[in-house]
Write an enzyme that holds these catalytic residues in place. Structure first.
Site, PDB file in Angstrom:
ATOM      1  CE  LYS A  22      -3.106 -19.493  35.480  1.00  0.00           C
ATOM      2  NZ  LYS A  22      -4.157 -20.057  36.354  1.00  0.00           N
ATOM      3  CD  GLN A  29      -5.138 -23.079  38.031  1.00  0.00           C
ATOM      4  OE1 GLN A  29      -4.461 -22.054  37.965  1.00  0.00           O
ATOM      5  NE2 GLN A  29      -6.018 -23.392  37.104  1.00  0.00           N
ATOM      6  CG  ASP A  74      -7.371 -15.866  39.992  1.00  0.00           C
ATOM      7  OD1 ASP A  74      -7.287 -15.763  38.756  1.00  0.00           O
ATOM      8  OD2 ASP A  74      -7.109 -16.897  40.630  1.00  0.00           O
TER       9      ASP A  74
HETATM   10  N1  GUN Z   1      -9.113 -22.359  36.980  1.00  0.00           N
HETATM   11  C1  GUN Z   1      -9.623 -22.121  35.750  1.00  0.00           C
HETATM   12  N2  GUN Z   1      -9.520 -20.808  35.454  1.00  0.00           N
HETATM   13  C2  GUN Z   1      -8.941 -20.214  36.515  1.00  0.00           C
HETATM   14  C3  GUN Z   1      -8.559 -18.876  36.799  1.00  0.00           C
HETATM   15  O1  GUN Z   1      -8.753 -17.941  36.025  1.00  0.00           O
HETATM   16  N3  GUN Z   1      -7.970 -18.673  38.002  1.00  0.00           N
HETATM   17  C4  GUN Z   1      -7.779 -19.673  38.889  1.00  0.00           C
HETATM   18  N4  GUN Z   1      -7.217 -19.371  40.045  1.00  0.00           N
HETATM   19  N5  GUN Z   1      -8.108 -20.927  38.659  1.00  0.00           N
HETATM   20  C5  GUN Z   1      -8.686 -21.192  37.470  1.00  0.00           C
END
Ligand code: GUN
Length: 294
Positions: free
Chosen positions: A52, A96, A119
């Site tokens: 990311k 995350q 998100d």
């Molecule tokens: N963990 C797995 N998928 C995601 C996501 O789309 N966003 C976040 N913040 N954590 C994740």
């Protein structure tokens, strides 16, 4: 039958985003900024967070990565989120998941400023999506809709079956399909006659996290299949890495479906592209500018 190339779609989208980021910089005098917070050392999460950050920089945005110790207290994490809420350079905040067991996940997510919630997990954004208001939308289902519209054009009147009811994928996916005027069925682990229901789908979205659960005879001939699963099979030999598979038995499905997303290279690459798209949108909204078409 065709494979839907999520990698190519994501690359094209990221190029368009980079161009819009450059225009934003020119107009506003700063780059959009994305902060990503990781608590603990889960290897998969660590790789995602690294990807990311890299994609953010490649798009010309500013990246702020916070890697915190697994023992970080809930209070300290909430304090960091509040600091990022107040930071003018930060347009998007992503914490995350999963978080360590001693941290209340929903408390953390609902502390994020909804205007920075790239998100789309804050109850305000989930609620706005549900009632059809402009919202920041969770990246994975947003990416799936993007692929479906590229593949099928108008989704109006099609029967979509979503297998999975998580807040991250299943529920927002169903809302997005409904907003596109699809007829939507949400199925899950307790659904009776799951195979029969799946076979009625023009669009079948599998988001359950069970390796290759959806077999060829679960699919209506000519359907479009979106496989959100990322599952690692046990390694064939010691020391090796297990094969990465989706929730759909892809080879079987290929004989029946019109189009299917592969794993890897389908939905996965789209998720990061949509995160960048959300950050760009959040940056525009925070500056009082209209969101650019992507
Ligand atoms: N963990 C797995 N998928 C995601 C996501 O789309 N966003 C976040 N913040 N954590 C994740």
């Amino acid at each position: 039958m065709s494979r839907i190339d999520g990698k190519a779609a994501a690359a094209a989208l990221r190029e368009r985003i980079a161009a819009k980021v450059a225009a934003f910089r020119q107009q506003v005098g700063r780059a959009p900024g994305l902060a990503v917070v990781l608590v603990g050392e889960d290897p998969a999460s660590s790789v995602y967070v690294g990807s990311k950050g890299k994609a953010t920089i490649e798009a010309g945005m500013e990246s702020f990565t916070h890697r915190l110790n697994a023992a970080t207290s809930e209070a300290d994490l909430l304090a960091l989120v509040k600091k990022l809420n107040a930071d003018e350079r930060v347009d998007g905040i992503l914490v995350q998941l999963p978080l360590p067991a001693h941290v209340d996940e929903s408390k953390v997510l609902d502390t994020i400023d909804p205007s920075k919630d790239v998100d789309g997990f804050h109850v305000i954004n989930a609620g706005k999506l549900a009632v059809g208001q402009e919202a920041l939308v969770p990246c994975t289902p947003y990416g799936c809709i993007h692929l479906l519209k590229e593949e099928l054009g108008d989704l109006s009147g099609l029967h979509a079956v979503v297998i999975g009811r998580s807040n991250i994928v299943g529920k927002p996916m169903a809302q997005l399909l409904l907003a596109e005027n699809a007829t939507v069925t949400i199925a899950h682990s307790r659904t009776r006659n799951l195979q029969e229901i799946a076979r009625t789908a023009d669009i079948l979205v599998a988001a359950v996290g069970r390796p290759e659960m959806v077999k060829g005879d679960w699919i209506k001939p000519g359907a479009t299949v979106i496989d959100v699963g990322i599952n690692r099979l046990p390694p064939a030999e010691e020391g090796a890495r297990g094969k990465l598979v989706g929730d759909v038995a892809t080879e079987e499905a290929e004989g029946v479906a019109k189009a299917i997303t592969p794993v890897p290279g389908g939905v996965g690459p789209m998720t990061i592209a949509m995160l960048l798209a959300n950050t760009l949108r959040a940056a525009h909204a925070r500056e009082g500018l209209e969101a650019p078409e992507l």
